[in-house]
Design an enzyme around this catalytic site. Sequence first.
Site, PDB file in Angstrom:
ATOM      1  N   GLY A  14       1.130  -7.038  -7.704  1.00 22.38           N
ATOM      2  CA  GLY A  14      -0.035  -6.708  -7.722  1.00 22.38           C
ATOM      3  C   GLY A  14      -0.261  -5.334  -8.683  1.00 22.38           C
ATOM      4  O   GLY A  14      -0.986  -4.333  -8.003  1.00 22.38           O
ATOM      5  N   SER A  16      -1.051  -4.502 -12.184  1.00 23.26           N
ATOM      6  CA  SER A  16      -1.584  -4.556 -13.512  1.00 23.26           C
ATOM      7  C   SER A  16      -2.917  -3.394 -13.652  1.00 23.26           C
ATOM      8  O   SER A  16      -2.810  -3.129 -14.672  1.00 23.26           O
ATOM      9  CB  SER A  16      -1.963  -5.742 -14.146  1.00 23.26           C
ATOM     10  N   ARG A  17      -3.321  -3.068 -12.559  1.00 25.99           N
ATOM     11  CA  ARG A  17      -4.449  -2.165 -12.630  1.00 25.99           C
ATOM     12  C   ARG A  17      -4.342  -1.461 -11.347  1.00 25.99           C
ATOM     13  O   ARG A  17      -3.984  -1.789 -10.355  1.00 25.99           O
ATOM     14  CB  ARG A  17      -5.662  -2.738 -12.930  1.00 25.99           C
ATOM     15  N   ASN A  91       1.174  -4.589  -2.620  1.00 20.80           N
ATOM     16  CA  ASN A  91      -0.046  -4.006  -2.908  1.00 20.80           C
ATOM     17  C   ASN A  91      -1.247  -5.000  -3.190  1.00 20.80           C
ATOM     18  O   ASN A  91      -2.495  -4.610  -2.876  1.00 20.80           O
ATOM     19  CB  ASN A  91       0.264  -3.297  -4.091  1.00 20.80           C
ATOM     20  N   SER A 139      -5.681  -0.371   4.373  1.00 21.87           N
ATOM     21  CA  SER A 139      -7.000   0.170   3.949  1.00 21.87           C
ATOM     22  C   SER A 139      -7.657   0.878   5.063  1.00 21.87           C
ATOM     23  O   SER A 139      -7.338   0.481   6.434  1.00 21.87           O
ATOM     24  CB  SER A 139      -7.837  -1.188   3.431  1.00 21.87           C
ATOM     25  N   TYR A 151     -11.158  -9.378   5.865  1.00 25.77           N
ATOM     26  CA  TYR A 151     -10.443  -8.297   5.099  1.00 25.77           C
ATOM     27  C   TYR A 151      -9.969  -7.313   6.164  1.00 25.77           C
ATOM     28  O   TYR A 151      -8.789  -6.793   6.002  1.00 25.77           O
ATOM     29  CB  TYR A 151     -11.562  -7.648   4.223  1.00 25.77           C
ATOM     30  N   ALA A 153      -9.455  -7.093   9.256  1.00 26.01           N
ATOM     31  CA  ALA A 153      -8.364  -7.724  10.457  1.00 26.01           C
ATOM     32  C   ALA A 153      -6.937  -7.806   9.816  1.00 26.01           C
ATOM     33  O   ALA A 153      -6.117  -7.527  10.384  1.00 26.01           O
ATOM     34  CB  ALA A 153      -8.974  -9.244  11.024  1.00 26.01           C
TER      35      ALA A 153
END
Length: 251
Positions: A14, A16-17, A91, A139, A151, A153
């Site tokens: 993940g 590319s940005r 990521n 996060s 998200y 959990a």
Amino acid sequence: MDLGLAGKNAIITGASRGIGRATALEFAAEGTNVAICARGQDALDSTAAELRACGVKVYAASCDVSDAVSLSGFLNAANEALGGTDILVNNPSGFGMTDDEAGWQASLNTDMMATVRASWQVVPWMEQRGAGSIVHISSCSGLESGWPPAYAAVKAGLISHAKTMAAQLAQKKIRVNTVAPGSIEFEGGVWDMVKQHDRKMYDATLASIPSGRMGRAQEVAAAVVFLASPKAEWVSGAMLAVDGVQHKGIF
């Protein structure tokens, strides 16, 4: 500071940005060869060109990490192209923001199972090289309540997974750590979209950060690269919050 990463090989999923791109560029600046994947081909090609300009070996391929076959194929090709794997950064996120089947599946398949599967696959390669480093991107939402449940959990689960792996792999000299970013703003990212379309939410979140601003992808990348480097060889099983004190708890 020379982090001792020149000539090492890193895979970043993940990338590319945002945080993934910044992390890949930070590794390349240290002389690390990098393999990256993402779903969007245009952004992937652009990032790959930036990385090659750093003078390192680069492998880039389109991949849906939520699909086990696609992920495995990318990892195999990356390992072969680089000539081995020293570092893995897990990521990508499916951003499962809804408390329904779709939201939970997005988080479980992209955030959790892609991380678990990638880690399963690269560990034997790291064993062959005598050492390795894995970094999960979690996060600060995984550290406290108040965020979308699917998200949050799964992000909490990544911290637990890394700690367990760190203990299991310590004798093999494979370190596993987690970085937990706070709200990170970059062009085209989640907080950039929120800023444009839900200013009330953006301002409320900004007000909760004692440092007075959103974070930058490069700031997260610097922490990831340090943790992956030999300079952090006595750090494993750790969770490093990179959030400007957005998370207020002591753990």
